[in-house]
Structure formats: structure tokens, C-alpha cells
Design an enzyme around this catalytic site. Structure first.
Site, PDB file in Angstrom:
ATOM      1  N   GLY A  51       0.831  -1.199   0.000  1.00  0.00           N
ATOM      2  CA  GLY A  51       0.000   0.000   0.000  1.00  0.00           C
ATOM      3  C   GLY A  51       0.861   1.242   0.000  1.00  0.00           C
ATOM      4  N   SER A  53       0.552   3.712   1.765  1.00  0.00           N
ATOM      5  CA  SER A  53       0.667   4.264   3.116  1.00  0.00           C
ATOM      6  C   SER A  53       1.599   3.431   3.988  1.00  0.00           C
ATOM      7  CB  SER A  53      -0.714   4.327   3.782  1.00  0.00           C
ATOM      8  OG  SER A  53      -1.272   3.039   3.935  1.00  0.00           O
ATOM      9  N   TYR A  54       2.203   2.385   3.445  1.00  0.00           N
ATOM     10  CA  TYR A  54       3.123   1.533   4.207  1.00  0.00           C
ATOM     11  C   TYR A  54       4.546   2.054   4.058  1.00  0.00           C
ATOM     12  CZ  TYR A  54      -0.733  -1.874   4.107  1.00  0.00           C
ATOM     13  OH  TYR A  54      -1.940  -2.502   4.223  1.00  0.00           O
ATOM     14  N   GLY A  55       5.145   2.405   5.175  1.00  0.00           N
ATOM     15  CA  GLY A  55       6.477   2.980   5.116  1.00  0.00           C
ATOM     16  C   GLY A  55       6.409   4.424   4.673  1.00  0.00           C
ATOM     17  N   SER A  63       8.054   0.707   1.452  1.00  0.00           N
ATOM     18  CA  SER A  63       7.543  -0.639   1.201  1.00  0.00           C
ATOM     19  C   SER A  63       7.408  -0.900  -0.296  1.00  0.00           C
ATOM     20  CB  SER A  63       6.194  -0.843   1.898  1.00  0.00           C
ATOM     21  OG  SER A  63       5.706  -2.133   1.685  1.00  0.00           O
TER      22      SER A  63
END
Length: 323
Positions: A51, A53-55, A63
């Protein structure tokens, strides 16, 4: 129109990598994660879910960057079958269809390749329904432009799903997937919302995230051995009532010469879903892979269903899950 999207039986959810990245990323993990990726691909696990929004924050979507790097460097014979799915978050500042097009373009640049499956990370129907339609139109635009092979949703319930399905159908854009929290400790989307039957009727593949219930269905935890933090508090509430279910999993695992987690993942597959368990280590990846290549029989599935239905307190549902 883009080519048809083909999904494997099991995927790998990079949400685990995303959480690790958010809570103190260490570059020494890169080689280990590459090895995990290679092992998965080499054993037929070719769907990877992440996603945008990951990392986030200072890590700048790390990510997706790592996942793209791993895909480029992978030497497995079936590397051309790799399918990368990402979820675009409906952040408060994303208000137009162009915002989602730009978000997907940014994800593609981090990945170093086109996104195969683009998904709406969650529905805003519970708090800002007016925001959602332009963003969904933007997702459909991506299919029309040929930038992605397919579009999916995440955390949608049946009422909202049918509305979105009709809007996309009118544009000639099929919804390929729906991703929901689903496991033996989180059967709500299927048993109460009826999402599997609806998805089957609409031709949508159901993806099960958190199929091991944050690790509770691995058998490694007990009331005396809990994980740290909020997860430990949650486990403390659920584990006592889940003992009969874990006992049932253990008995089947023993008879099958499998592990508890492999039985729990195989149950998700038997229910017609694509589970996406996370993996940060080779041992975890090998455990997940062991859920493939065999099938629970109808009697074992019925036993697990009954045990799951008797658990008094189950996993907390995602706040963004709509009805």
C-alpha cells in the site's frame, strides 16, 4: 483494454514489511526480505500486496520501493508471473479523480514498474461518503488508460460494494478483487455480511488479509506468553475463549503433519479466498508456503467452522469496514 489479471491461489501481504518500516526501518533487513521474496516466488507465491501508506513519512513509501527492487532482482524461473497489488489510501487531501491517478503514478515510480492491481485501501462511507466517488472514478480511469490490469477494493461491505459495482459496471470496468479481514477468528465478513456469496455472484475474488489473526492462529502464544503492547492486551482478551479452536487446529495439524498456521491458512484457501499472510523471515515464509499443495477435507473444515463459531470473543473488526 488491459490484459486480464490472473491471480495465484495464495499471496504475500507486505503489510508486515510496512509495519516494520513504520516502526524503525533497518536497511540490514533488505537482504533478508529479498530472500523471503525469492523463496515465495520460487514456490509459486506470486501475488504481493502492499500500500502507498506503508512505510510513509521520512521513509517515503519504502515498502513499495523495496517490493519493486525485489521484483527486478528476482531470478526465479516464474518471475514473469509476479503480480504486484497496491492499495491507494483515501487520505483527506485526496479529493479528485486526478488525485488517485497521481497517487498510482507515484506508486508506479516507487515500484519501478506499472501496478498490476490497484485497490481503494478503505471506504470513506463511514465518515465522508462524498469524498469517495471521485476517487473511485479515478481508479476506473486507470483501467481505461491501460495503466493497470485490474482494480479492487478493500474493507467494503455488501451494500457499499453493490453500489460501487454498479457504477463501475456502467463504465465497463470490472471489480477484480475485494480484500477483507478474514480468518478463523474473523469470520464476520463472510458469516454475517455474506460477502463471499455476493463476490461469487458478481465475479469478484475475495482476498483474506490477516489470515493468522495477527499471529494468534500460529499456536506460539498463550495467556502466559503474550506479545508486547496493544497486541498483547488484545490477545489476553481473546485467547482464553479461543482455546478450543486452537486445540482443534492442533489436532488437525498433528494428523496432517502440518503446523497450526498452515492449517489456518489452508482453511482460508478452502473457503475460496486468497490469503495474504505476511512474512519477514525465511522461517515465516516457509511456514506459509507449507499451506499449499494439499487440502483440508470437508469433515475437517466442518470441525473448524464449529469451533470458530463457539469462540466468545473474536478479532476486532477494522474500523473502516463498511456494511
Amino acid at each position: 483494454m488491459p490484459q486480464t489479471l490472473t491471480l495465484p491461489k495464495m499471496g504475500c501481504g507486505t503489510w508486515a514489511w510496512g509495519n516494520r518500516l513504520l516502526w524503525g526501518y533497518d536497511e540490514s533487513m533488505d537482504a533478508q526480505l529479498q530472500a523471503v521474496f525469492n523463496l515465495c516466488v520460487g514456490n509459486g507465491v506470486t501475488l504481493f500486496d502492499t500500500g502507498d501508506s506503508y512505510g510513509t513519512g521520512r521513509l517515503n513509501g519504502r515498502s513499495e520501493t523495496l517490493l519493486g527492487q525485489f521484483a527486478r532482482d528476482c531470478l526465479a524461473p516464474n518471475r514473469n508471473s509476479i503480480c504486484i497489488a497496491t492499495k491507494l489510501a483515501p487520505f483527506p487531501w485526496r479529493l479528485t479523480r486526478q488525485a488517485m491517478i497521481s497517487a498510482c503514478d507515484a506508486s508506479a515510480r516507487r515500484l519501478g514498474r506499472n501496478v498490476d492491481l490497484v485497490q481503494m485501501h478503505w471506504s470513506t462511507a463511514n465518515y465522508a461518503p462524498w469524498q469517495e466517488w471521485p476517487l473511485l472514478d479515478g481508479l476506473a480511469d486507470l483501467v481505461d488508460r491501460g495503466w493497470v490490469k485490474g482494480v479492487g477494493l478493500s474493507n467494503y461491505g455488501p451494500k457499499r460494494l453493490q453500489k460501487v459495482y454498479r457504477r463501475f459496471r456502467d463504465r465497463g470496468v470490472p471489480i477484480q478483487t475485494l480484500q477483507v479481514q478474514y480468518s478463523l477468528l474473523s469470520t464476520y465478513p463472510v458469516t454475517e455480511l455474506g460477502l463471499k456469496d455476493l463476490c461469487d455472484a458478481l465475479g469478484i475474488q475475495l482476498i483474506a488479509y490477516s489470515p493468522l489473526a495477527l499471529g494468534m492462529l500460529t499456536g506460539k502464544y498463550s495467556e502466559k506468553q503474550l506479545p508486547r503492547g496493544l497486541r498483547g492486551l488484545l490477545f489476553k482478551q481473546i485467547l482464553p475463549g479461543a482455546r478450543p479452536l486452537l486445540g482443534c487446529l492442533e489436532a488437525i495439524a498433528r494428523s496432517r503433519h502440518k503446523t497450526i498456521s498452515q492449517v489456518a491458512i489452508n482453511w482460508c484457501i478452502a473457503k475460496g479466498t486468497i490469503p495474504i499472510p505476511g512474512a519477514k523471515t525465511l522461517a515465516q515464509a516457509q511456514q506459509n508456503i507449507g499451506a499449499l499443495g494439499w487440502q483440508l477435507d470437508s469433515g475437517e473444515i466442518a470441525e473448524l467452522d464449529k469451533a470458530a463459531a463457539r469462540v466468545p470473543k473474536t478479532m476486532v473488526q477494522n474500523n473502516f469496514q463498511t456494511r
